[in-house]
Design a protein around this motif. Structure first.
Motif, PDB file in Angstrom:
ATOM      1  N   ILE A 129      -1.186  -6.072  -2.835  1.00 15.57           N
ATOM      2  CA  ILE A 129      -1.968  -5.368  -3.847  1.00 15.57           C
ATOM      3  C   ILE A 129      -3.364  -5.087  -3.321  1.00 15.57           C
ATOM      4  O   ILE A 129      -3.881  -3.966  -3.421  1.00 15.57           O
ATOM      5  N   VAL A 130      -3.960  -6.114  -2.714  1.00 15.34           N
ATOM      6  CA  VAL A 130      -5.302  -5.937  -2.157  1.00 15.34           C
ATOM      7  C   VAL A 130      -5.274  -4.854  -1.091  1.00 15.34           C
ATOM      8  O   VAL A 130      -6.078  -3.920  -1.086  1.00 15.34           O
ATOM      9  N   LEU A 131      -4.295  -4.960  -0.211  1.00 17.95           N
ATOM     10  CA  LEU A 131      -4.176  -4.012   0.891  1.00 17.95           C
ATOM     11  C   LEU A 131      -4.018  -2.581   0.379  1.00 17.95           C
ATOM     12  O   LEU A 131      -4.675  -1.658   0.843  1.00 17.95           O
ATOM     13  N   LEU A 132      -3.157  -2.436  -0.618  1.00 16.94           N
ATOM     14  CA  LEU A 132      -2.862  -1.088  -1.101  1.00 16.94           C
ATOM     15  C   LEU A 132      -4.041  -0.506  -1.865  1.00 16.94           C
ATOM     16  O   LEU A 132      -4.295   0.688  -1.823  1.00 16.94           O
ATOM     17  N   ASN A 133      -4.764  -1.355  -2.582  1.00 15.94           N
ATOM     18  CA  ASN A 133      -5.792  -0.823  -3.457  1.00 15.94           C
ATOM     19  C   ASN A 133      -7.164  -0.732  -2.823  1.00 15.94           C
ATOM     20  O   ASN A 133      -7.984   0.061  -3.247  1.00 15.94           O
TER      21      ASN A 133
END
Lengths: 304, 404, 242, 288
Positions: free
Chosen positions: D157-161
């Protein structure tokens, strides 16, 4: 007219074959007829509309289960009628609630449906009737089953041929291409899809009902085997799902190939099968019949 | 080996007949083989069961027989076994066709049964029609008497759900009477043929034995998480935990019980509990776990069989149906030796003859094997038999089970 | 006779008012241009009339019946046909089949020879008759546009909605296109055409309506509307589209 | 409380299983029916490394993840890429083709596993002791799997956002058609998405191998569960997959304890079908 005559002649020939066939060959014929019927019935709805349904086994299994439940209390033709009615009723119910789903969602829904039906029947049998396996002791020979299955396959193909000539067929093909255009042309989407889905599902239910006496013992795990759904789709797509003879052209060689592989390579046949499958997807993307057409077109062009 | 006078006479008589027949055959081909075919699940959901109980025993038996020069015919000649095997892909439709192929195309001399109750039932009418004897080993059904009557050449060799339930009820009743456990039972069962058969047998027989089922739940096939189920069983106050389960479930429950520190005085799981891999699953703490089946672990024949099986298949056999599968094959070999390959005679011999096997002398009653172990228990790294307690080789159960 | 009465129709997408309280009437057999900058709500208005979208409020009365919110196919059968801004054809069907669809399922619902006759007639009008048996997927862009119009015609509509049907045509084709629409209008079909090509609007439409930001800001005689200050202001705000 | 804790732990397993599939379908548009087989392959790999090389499972997972990435990369390059190219401009074509091709792949992988490992049940015992979580006893290995799921999920999630790479992935997922307009190499991103999905599948399989008995025939079951969660969570939606996984775990545990364990799977499918009808784009998906 000539085509019809050829088809009828072929049907008669196929009906006479079991008089000369061995038990095993008859078994093969039944298997082929079953899958031709399944794939053709499936394509009746899914082939034209491009709605890939994995609910085949939900109806197939329901048909088998209906026979298992009713075979001792009703005469056989009445059991078949019940199976058809139950299949049609279920299809209407499912169709009404799902046909607005499209693409991948429809695929997944139909897959889930098969599992849901299986789980519910299991739960019902376990909690309410307290049994699970049921027995089918019907006095039907393999030959009887073959003839019934052949008839179903013929009905599935005949019905498709007939529908292709009617407004329904035109409407289904339009839906398969573009639902928006179809609706703007005045086609009642839900009704059209519902009719075709119900016809297709009813036939599939009957296939399950007719096939079941060969198993003697029926339980949800046996009759709701998801492989049946997958095989049906693959066979129809292999031959060309939007063509009248496509499902047949796909079902027969694939069925025989399965048999041949499992006889000769019982340990490694899944690997061969899988590789072959991938090869088919790459070499014949639109099915065997379309591939033949392409080939013909290419040669025709060269001829000129 | 005890041979009654009648069977001896019959064997002699048919032996003479067969010798004459075989004489003709031998002239035709001196080293003719016996073709034996079977179709079992090598792929699909049944493959696991077949891979543990059925296939290794078929392979071991064929190896043993051929190593000894082949199947002995009534005239004393030996014929090597040639195997034709098919994969039924866990589908009854494919299984039925494979049997048709074996019978009419390959024209095999004998057909060995597939794995599983449903599979054996599916082929029973066909086997009957083709006249092959069918020794249905891996089929547990209370309707065995009915089936044996319907298909005269079928043999049902693993008892029915009621038998196993009654056996377990016996064991528990004795323990309650001895004051080692309370009379409360927490019972779970898989919602599939086998689990239902057993639980339907267990409910009345537990009641009759004065046992109270305080927790009684079924779970669907394919469940992988048993934490909730086990937590409730633990909270139910029962000293005995009984699961009529399939192998993955039996394993999962064992692990769950271990990790949550659930230590009932009796811990009983269904199929899989007698598998050799169970010890590994239980992390070496299988001592005292009860399950279905059992073997007379002290018997030299069984010890020898375990050693040969380990040698051949790379793993010891399971301690329930494996030995019976092998025994059924021994019966077949002995029947062939007495009466030859004629299906009718073979069937008659299987019905009435007495056979010497690794599980002792076997004589079928109404085409059923009734002299079976119903309950077994892990004791000192071996899965021993505890019930019927009056049967030769029975061991006293260890109750309460030591903590994990 | 009033054929179409759009009565205070609105359509909201969340907080966005795509069509805001639009009202107008059309007499049978007339032709009207619907103008406005991109995003002003023209296509949305067509979608509301053809039933592709349901209005959030208001009535759309066609031939005396309120069709607001009715299903698309029902509206099609009532006699409204349309073309799409981005061409939509049925690629796996033949040209003839494409065009037969509305003839079979549309306003007058023919079957058999009659349906085929109507379809062929429509193909004739759009210059595609010689390729009736070809697969629609093989057509080039211009011919796809023609096919779309032919399909709309085969519905024998009372009201025809054209969504930038003339866009993307070269000058010769444009002249042909204008003539074609002219002849249709002459045959008594009522037409609403969304169009950016002013030349075509001037040539074809005696009457024009202009939308901006969802509202109808002008409706009347074409030359008067086009010199209307509000209209000019609206277009200057979005000059490159004019 | 018991229900809550057990449900969440179970849900963690489900969510972990689904993360890879949601990436594969969300970004690369490949409906991978062989997903469960890949998971199983990793599970067998873990057992192999544990039993023959004596590698602790937690170390083995660190090896298995990049191996999964590589496998995914190869699969995409040699098998999926030609299908993607062929399907450009034909809506729905890729879905059908990928279903068919991966169905074939399913058989191949299953066959290979049957030949290599046989049909037997496989299981290892590793960190099987109970841990007290808020008064409920939970197996340590399940807790570890749960932690892996949280780390992988939240990491994603962190990576994608919040990363540039994540932005690109999301762009391709949302509008594969217009991504090239802003200079994104869709092929490369799809390949990365597919490979990353495969790596996650491998990690999921390896975690499951720590506590669950499995056999070479179980792949379809894994695929099914993952598919259900992916659809419920919204295709390509990582947070949705996490939430749907947990929701499913809670529902199953709740149904098992309050109604009837016999209905857990039926309840799963019923909820799944209801979600599909009510919100086909998934509980957490955007309306298109």
């Amino acid at each position: 007219m000539i085509r019809l005559a050829i088809a009828l002649l072929g049907l008669v020939a196929l009906a006479v074959v079991p008089l000369f066939a061995s038990e095993y060959e008859l078994g093969l014929l039944i298997g082929m007829a079953t899958y031709v019927a399944l794939a053709s019935a499936w394509a009746l709805f899914s082939g034209q509309t491009n709605y890939i349904s994995l609910a085949t086994v939900a109806f197939y299994g329901t048909g088998a289960y209906t026979v298992a439940v009713l075979n001792e209390s009703l005469p056989y033709p009445a059991v078949l009628l019940c199976a058809a009615l139950i299949g049609a009723g279920m299809a209407l119910l499912v169709g009404l609630s799902t046909l607005r789903l499209s693409g991948i969602y429809f695929v997944i829904f139909t897959f889930g449906l098969a599992e849901l039906v299986r789980q519910l029947i299991t739960w019902y049998e376990v909690s309410i009737t307290g049994t699970l396996g049921r027995y089918i002791f019907l006095d039907l020979t393999a030959r009887d089953i073959y003839w019934q299955m052949l008839a179903l396959a013929a009905v599935a193909i005949g019905l498709t041929a007939w529908i292709n000539r009617t407004r329904l067929g035109l409407a289904l093909r339009a839906i398969g291409d573009d639902e928006v255009v179809a609706a703007h042309s005045g086609i009642h989407l839900a009704r059209t899809k519902l009719i075709a889905f119900t016809l297709s599902a009813t036939l599939i239910t009957l296939v399950g009902a007719v096939a079941s006496p060969r198993w003697v013992y029926v339980e949800p795990l046996i009759v709701f085997n998801p492989t049946v759904s997958f095989l049906t789709v693959i066979m129809a797509l292999l031959g060309g799902a939007n063509r009248l003879w496509g499902p047949l052209v796909g079902a027969i060689p694939l069925f025989l190939l399965f048999e041949w592989l499992s006889v000769n390579f019982p340990d490694t046949y899944p690997i061969f099968l899988g590789l072959l499958f991938i090869a088919v997807v790459f070499v014949l993307p639109n099915g065997v019949l379309a591939g033949l057409d392409d080939l013909r077109a290419r040669f025709g062009r060269r001829g000129k | 080996m005890t041979i009654t006078r009648r069977t001896t006479l019959r064997a002699l008589a048919s032996g003479v007949a067969m010798t004459m027949l075989l004489g003709a055959n031998l002239a035709h081909s001196a080293d003719e083989t016996v073709k034996i075919g079977y179709a079992v699940a090598k792929t699909g959901p049944n493959a696991t069961g077949a891979g543990i109980t059925t296939i290794p025993n078929y392979e071991l038996w064929v190896k043993d027989i051929n190593a000894a020069g082949g199947l002995t015919m009534p005239d004393g000649s030996k014929r090597m076994i040639e195997v034709i095997e098919y994969d039924d892909r866990s589908s009854n439709e494919d299984l039925v066709r494979a049997i048709e192929r074996l019978a009419t195309k390959d024209k095999v001399d004998l057909i060995l049964p597939p794995w599983g109750t449903g599979s054996n039932l599916a082929i029973a009418p066909l086997m009957d029609r083709f006249g092959y004897p069918q020794a249905a080993v891996t089929a547990v059904t209370d309707k065995a008497p009915e089936f044996a009557a319907r298909w005269k050449r079928s043999y049902w060799m693993l008892g029915g759900g009621h038998d196993y339930a009654n056996g377990l009820a016996d064991v528990l009743k004795a323990a309650v009477a001895a004051g080692t456990i309370n009379n409360k039972i927490a019972m779970v069962s898989v919602a599939d043929g086998f689990g239902i058969d057993l639980v339907n047998g267990a409910r009345p027989s537990f009641k009759e034995a004065g046992l109270e089922v305080v927790y009684d739940k079924t779970y669907p096939l394919g469940t992988s998480d048993f934490a909730a189920l086990m937590a409730e069983a633990q909270a139910s106050g029962a000293d005995s935990f009984v699961a009529f389960s399939y192998p993955p479930d039996s394993f999962g429950m064992t692990k769950t019980a271990q990790s949550m520190g659930y230590n009932p005085k009796v811990f009983y799981v269904g199929v899989g509990g007698a598998f050799p891999i169970y010890g590994q699953i239980a992390d070496g703490k299988q001592e005292g776990v009860m399950s279905i089946g059992g073997v007379n672990a002290a018997s030299p024949a069984i010890k020898d069989y375990f050693a040969r099986h380990t040698d051949s298949a790379g793993a010891p056999p399971d301690s329930w149906a494996s030995a019976i599968t092998y025994a059924s094959l021994e019966m077949l070999a002995q029947a062939v030796e007495r009466v030859g390959l004629d299906h009718g005679k073979l069937a008659g011999e299987l019905s009435t003859g007495t056979f010497s096997t690794i599980i002792g002398d076997v004589k079928l009653e109404d085409n059923q094997l009734r002299d079976l172990w119903w309950v077994g228990q892990w004791q000192g790294g071996t899965f021993v038999a505890v019930n019927p307690s009056d049967k030769d080789g029975a061991v006293a159960p260890v109750i309460p089970k030591p903590n994990w | 006779m009033t054929l179409l009465h759009v009565d205070t129709v609105s359509r909201f997408f969340g907080g966005l008012k795509a069509v805001d309280q639009v009202s107008f009437e059309m007499e049978s057999g007339t032709i009207m241009g619907l103008l406005g900058p991109n995003g002003s709500g023209k296509t949305t208005l067509l979608n509301l009339i053809s039933g592709f979208l349901a209005p959030s409020s208001g009535r759309i009365i066609f031939n005396g019946r309120n069709l607001a919110g009715a299903r698309v196919d029902k509206i099609a059968r009532a006699g409204i046909a349309r073309t799409f801004q981005l061409v939509r054809i049925l690629p796996s069907l033949t040209l003839l089949e494409n065009v037969m669809l509305p003839a079979v399922f549309g306003h007058r619902a023919h079957w058999g020879k009659e349906a085929e006759r109507i379809a062929r007639e429509a193909l004739e009008k759009t210059g595609l008759a010689d390729r009736a048996g070809a697969s629609a997927g093989d057509l080039n862009y211009i011919d796809q546009k023609r096919l779309e119009l032919a399909r709309a015609l085969a519905a024998e509509p009372e009201l025809l909605l054209l969504d930038e049907w003339l866009a993307g045509l070269n000058p010769t084709e444009l002249q042909e296109g204008i003539k074609l629409i002219e002849s249709l209008s002459g045959s008594g079909i009522t037409i609403i055409m969304v169009e950016h090509i002013m030349e075509a609007v001037r040539a074809l439409c005696p009457r024009c309506a202009v939308m901006n930001a969802g509202r109808l800001i002008a409706d009347g005689e074409t030359s008067a509307v086009l010199s209307n200050k509000a209209v000019i202001a609206a277009y200057l705000g979005d000059a490159e589209d004019a | 409380m018991t229900t809550l804790v057990l449900g969440l732990v179970l849900g963690g397993t489900y969510a972990l299983l689904a993360l890879g599939l949601t990436l594969q379908y969300g970004i690369a548009r490949i409906m991978n029916l062989a997903y469960g087989e890949v998971t199983l392959l990793a599970a067998f790999g873990l057992v192999f490394l544990f039993q023959t090389a004596g590698l602790p499972p937690l170390v083995a997972i660190i090896l298995i993840a990049p191996a999964g990435y590589l496998t995914g990369w190869l699969l995409y390059t040699f098998m999926m890429r030609p299908l993607v190219q062929r399907a450009t401009g034909k809506p729905g074509k890729l879905e059908v083709d990928s279903i068919l091709a991966t169905f074939g792949l399913l058989f191949v992988l299953q066959g290979i596993m049957l030949v290599l490992f046989g049909a037997n049940f496989t299981s290892i015992s590793y960190l099987d002791q109970g841990v007290n979580v808020l008064g409920v006893s939970v197996a340590l290995n399940r807790l570890i799997a749960f932690a892996i799921c949280l780390v992988a999920g939240l990491g994603l999630i962190v990576l994608l956002n919040w990363s540039r790479w994540g932005l690109i992935l999301r762009a391709v997922a949302l509008t594969p058609g217009s991504a090239p307009l802003v200079g994104i190499d869709v092929n490369k991103v799809s390949r990365q998405g597919f490979a990353l999905g495969t790596a996650l599948a491998a990690v999921g399989g390896a975690s499951i191998a720590m506590y669950q008995t499995f056999s070479a025939n179980d792949g379809v079951i894994f695929t099914m569960k993952a598919l259900i969660i992916v659809i419920m969570g919204g295709v390509g939606n990582v947070a949705g997959a996490l939430a749907a996984g947990f929701a499913l775990g809670l529902v199953e545990t709740f149904v098992a304890t309050t109604f009837d364990p016999g209905l857990t799977l039926a309840a799963t499918f019923a909820i799944f079908l209801a979600v599909l009808i009510w919100r086909p784009q998934g509980l957490f998906g955007r309306r298109s």
